[in-house]
Structure formats: structure tokens, C-alpha cells
Enzyme design. Structure first.
Site, PDB file in Angstrom:
ATOM      1  N   CYS A  87      -6.349  30.127 -18.023  1.00  8.90           N
ATOM      2  CA  CYS A  87      -6.572  29.272 -19.197  1.00  8.90           C
ATOM      3  C   CYS A  87      -7.742  29.721 -20.068  1.00  8.90           C
ATOM      4  CB  CYS A  87      -6.820  27.837 -18.745  1.00  8.90           C
ATOM      5  SG  CYS A  87      -8.278  27.722 -17.679  1.00  8.90           S
ATOM      6  N   CYS A 127      -7.420  25.707 -11.436  1.00 11.01           N
ATOM      7  CA  CYS A 127      -8.713  25.221 -11.929  1.00 11.01           C
ATOM      8  C   CYS A 127      -9.757  25.227 -10.811  1.00 11.01           C
ATOM      9  CB  CYS A 127      -8.568  23.817 -12.493  1.00 11.01           C
ATOM     10  SG  CYS A 127      -7.221  23.653 -13.665  1.00 11.01           S
ATOM     11  N   ASP A 176     -10.909  29.246 -19.397  1.00 13.16           N
ATOM     12  CA  ASP A 176     -12.083  28.387 -19.233  1.00 13.16           C
ATOM     13  C   ASP A 176     -13.142  29.093 -18.381  1.00 13.16           C
ATOM     14  OD1 ASP A 176     -11.048  26.378 -20.764  1.00 13.16           O
ATOM     15  OD2 ASP A 176     -10.107  25.345 -19.094  1.00 13.16           O
TER      16      ASP A 176
HETATM   17 FE1  FES Z   1      -8.791  25.628 -17.477  1.00 15.99          FE
HETATM   18 FE2  FES Z   1      -8.333  23.654 -15.767  1.00 15.99          FE
HETATM   19  S1  FES Z   1      -7.109  24.225 -17.464  1.00 15.99           S
HETATM   20  S2  FES Z   1      -9.945  25.089 -15.733  1.00 15.99           S
END
Ligand code: FES
Length: 162
Positions: free
Chosen positions: A33, A106, A35
Site C-alpha cells: 500500500c 498491515c 504506507d
Molecule cells: Fe497500508 Fe494498512 S493499508 S498499512
């Protein structure tokens, strides 16, 4: 979708923020993702063992990333670095009474950023790094760079969670 524990840690995250003058800093990016998560640790020596005395996290991540980070800080605090580096994403998910399958990726962020902080602590002190930690470090660097963040970004600020 989420357990009560996940919702509790998301809405009331433990150990959010960043330690001043940390002994170790870890940055991990999620290739799924994009992140990113940063963990800082303080380490105390006792009886020739290294204990995680304090730990904080910052993340640009989703609800599951915040909950898993909050939980990993609780699991790691007070453990020796050798025990803390064994914490897996499954341990974190189990402690949160489970995560939806689509959110399991995640939980990698929390475990990887903790490992990176321990790696940083050990390498700065020329401690012998276990092979397993070394190979996870290489994998995390590659994945983090895939998100556009660099390992050197560990000293840069990451937005506070929540
Ligand atoms: Fe990116 Fe959960 S969607 S850490």
C-alpha cells in the site's frame, strides 16, 4: 470486520509519538500500500542483557497499521532485544484477537519497523547481528525503497498517527 481490541488500539493507541535521543530507529514501508512506519526505542542494560525500556511509533498507515503498531509497542516493552526481535506479525495479530485477512499485510509494518530499530541499535554498537535479522533487514530496506522512502529517511519525521 475488526475485533474490539483492534478498535480499542486504533482509537486509543499506546506509545504513539517519537522518543528523544533514541538508541535505535527503525523505518519500514509496506510494498502493498506504500504506507510507512517509524519506531524508536530506548534500551537499558541489566545483568549484561539489553532490555527495551521504552518504545514509540509513528505511522502514515491505516487503522490496522495503527492498532498493530500500538500492540507491538506493548509486546516489545520490557523484553530483551533478542526476545523482541522474535515477535512476528502472527503474534501481533493474535494479541489483537485477529485481523481481517486483507489487512494482514498491515501487521508487517509494525514487526518490520521494530526489527529495524533493533537492527539499528545493534549495528551502532557493533553487536553481532543474527543471520535472520540481517536477512529481514535487507528485505525491509528493499521493500521500503519500493515505497519511495529511503533507509536514511529514518531520521526524518513521519506524520503522527490518529
Ligand atoms: Fe497500508 Fe494498512 S493499508 S498499512
Amino acid at each position: 470486520m475488526y475485533s474490539e481490541k483492534v478498535i480499542d488500539h486504533f482509537t486509543n493507541p499506546r506509545n504513539a509519538g517519537e522518543l528523544k535521543n533514541p538508541d535505535g530507529v527503525g523505518l519500514a514501508g509496506n510494498p502493498v500500500c506504500g504506507d510507512v512506519m517509524k519506531i524508536t526505542i530506548k534500551v537499558r542494560k541489566e545483568n549484561c542483557k539489553d532490555f527495551i525500556d521504552d518504545v514509540k511509533f509513528k505511522t502514515m498507515g491505516c487503522a490496522a497499521a495503527i492498532a498493530t503498531s500500538s500492540m507491538v509497542t506493548e509486546l516489545a516493552k520490557g523484553k530483551t532485544i533478542n526476545d523482541a526481535m522474535k515477535i512476528t506479525r502472527i503474534d501481533i495479530s493474535d494479541a489483537l484477537c485477529g485481523l481481517p485477512q486483507v489487512k494482514m499485510h498491515c501487521s508487517n509494518l509494525a514487526a518490520d519497523a521494530l526489527n529495524e530499530a533493533i537492527y539499528d541499535y545493534m549495528s551502532k554498537r557493533n553487536l553481532t547481528i543474527p543471520d535472520d535479522l540481517e536477512s529481514r533487514h535487507k528485505k525491509t530496506i528493499k521493500e521500503t525503497e519500493g515505497t519511495g522512502h529511503k533507509h536514511d529517511d529514518a531520521d526524518a519525521p513521519v506524520d503522527e498517527c490518529g
